[in-house]
Motif scaffolding. Sequence first.
Motif, mmCIF file in Angstrom:
data_model
loop_
_atom_site.group_PDB
_atom_site.id
_atom_site.type_symbol
_atom_site.label_atom_id
_atom_site.label_comp_id
_atom_site.label_asym_id
_atom_site.label_seq_id
_atom_site.Cartn_x
_atom_site.Cartn_y
_atom_site.Cartn_z
ATOM 1 N N MET A 121 0.878 -1.376 0.008
ATOM 2 C CA MET A 121 0.094 0.165 -0.085
ATOM 3 C C MET A 121 0.955 1.310 0.174
ATOM 4 O O MET A 121 0.484 2.422 -0.669
ATOM 5 N N LYS A 122 2.016 1.285 0.516
ATOM 6 C CA LYS A 122 2.918 2.377 0.570
ATOM 7 C C LYS A 122 3.978 2.603 -0.786
ATOM 8 O O LYS A 122 4.261 3.550 -1.047
ATOM 9 N N LEU A 123 3.760 1.507 -1.590
ATOM 10 C CA LEU A 123 4.604 1.623 -2.809
ATOM 11 C C LEU A 123 3.724 1.539 -4.009
ATOM 12 O O LEU A 123 4.239 1.781 -5.038
ATOM 13 N N ALA A 126 -2.174 0.960 -6.673
ATOM 14 C CA ALA A 126 -3.526 0.102 -6.810
ATOM 15 C C ALA A 126 -4.045 -0.129 -5.375
ATOM 16 O O ALA A 126 -3.384 0.072 -4.172
ATOM 17 N N ASP A 127 -5.263 -0.430 -5.234
ATOM 18 C CA ASP A 127 -6.065 -0.424 -4.066
ATOM 19 C C ASP A 127 -5.729 -1.965 -3.442
ATOM 20 O O ASP A 127 -6.458 -2.883 -3.632
ATOM 21 N N ILE A 128 -4.546 -2.115 -3.061
ATOM 22 C CA ILE A 128 -4.087 -3.522 -2.284
ATOM 23 C C ILE A 128 -4.872 -3.866 -1.361
ATOM 24 O O ILE A 128 -5.265 -5.015 -1.002
ATOM 25 N N GLU A 135 -7.569 -12.450 -7.911
ATOM 26 C CA GLU A 135 -7.406 -11.469 -8.871
ATOM 27 C C GLU A 135 -5.957 -10.966 -8.811
ATOM 28 O O GLU A 135 -5.081 -10.790 -7.791
ATOM 29 N N MET A 136 -5.254 -10.789 -9.986
ATOM 30 C CA MET A 136 -3.936 -10.239 -10.016
ATOM 31 C C MET A 136 -3.975 -8.917 -10.716
ATOM 32 O O MET A 136 -4.806 -8.497 -11.652
ATOM 33 N N ARG A 137 -3.237 -7.932 -10.036
ATOM 34 C CA ARG A 137 -3.300 -6.437 -10.397
ATOM 35 C C ARG A 137 -1.867 -6.362 -11.034
ATOM 36 O O ARG A 137 -1.006 -6.714 -10.509
ATOM 37 N N ARG A 138 -1.809 -5.649 -12.255
ATOM 38 C CA ARG A 138 -0.787 -5.128 -12.752
ATOM 39 C C ARG A 138 -0.580 -3.621 -12.460
ATOM 40 O O ARG A 138 -1.732 -2.873 -12.555
ATOM 41 N N THR A 139 0.584 -3.258 -11.964
ATOM 42 C CA THR A 139 0.638 -1.902 -11.293
ATOM 43 C C THR A 139 2.303 -1.358 -11.174
ATOM 44 O O THR A 139 2.784 -2.106 -11.987
#
Length: 190
Positions: A121-123, A126-128, A135-139
């Motif tokens: 969340m600090k880096l 994306a809404d981690i 679900e996979m997020r590319r960010t």
Amino acid sequence: MSNAVSALQGATYQGFVSVTEAGLIGMISIRGDLTSKPLLKALKAKGFSAPAPRQIVTYAGMSLAWMSPDELLLICDHGEAPKQVQTLSSALEKTHALVCNVSDARALFRIKGAKSDQVLMKLSPADIATLPAGEMRRTRLAQVAAAVWRSAPDEISLICFRSVATYVQGLLETSARPGSELFETAPSSS
């Protein structure tokens, strides 16, 4: 016998969560029409159907992730990756597709602990915190591309390019330093 080594050879850091470079992991990029019959048949032979957008599914020790409208990522045992590439390439040889072993071009990290989401969340923008299982997020992770997913209830996995693995390890270690947790509970509105 392979002379392959992972990006950081299993480097581990223990902060308020643990951060570990996962070692050698097989990763195969599959590019093409995700609705084509040959691709769907090849996936079915491995026990998979094409995952929905932003989904990652696991079966028989392998995971298959939707990466973009024309790309999937098969995650498997590193030693099995060449065989998986060969069988997929054979199954798709008469269709417009690309199957490429990208195992040695990527690094996989596992962030384990009850507050693993706080590290990312600090880096990442994306809404981690609300990232659901499956679900996979590319960010972006600071200045580099990454893909993240909840691989267990208290674990988040992260893939990045091998060339930035040392940088990513440093980011994750700094973000996981004891005492740098974001919060225990939601702040009150009073």
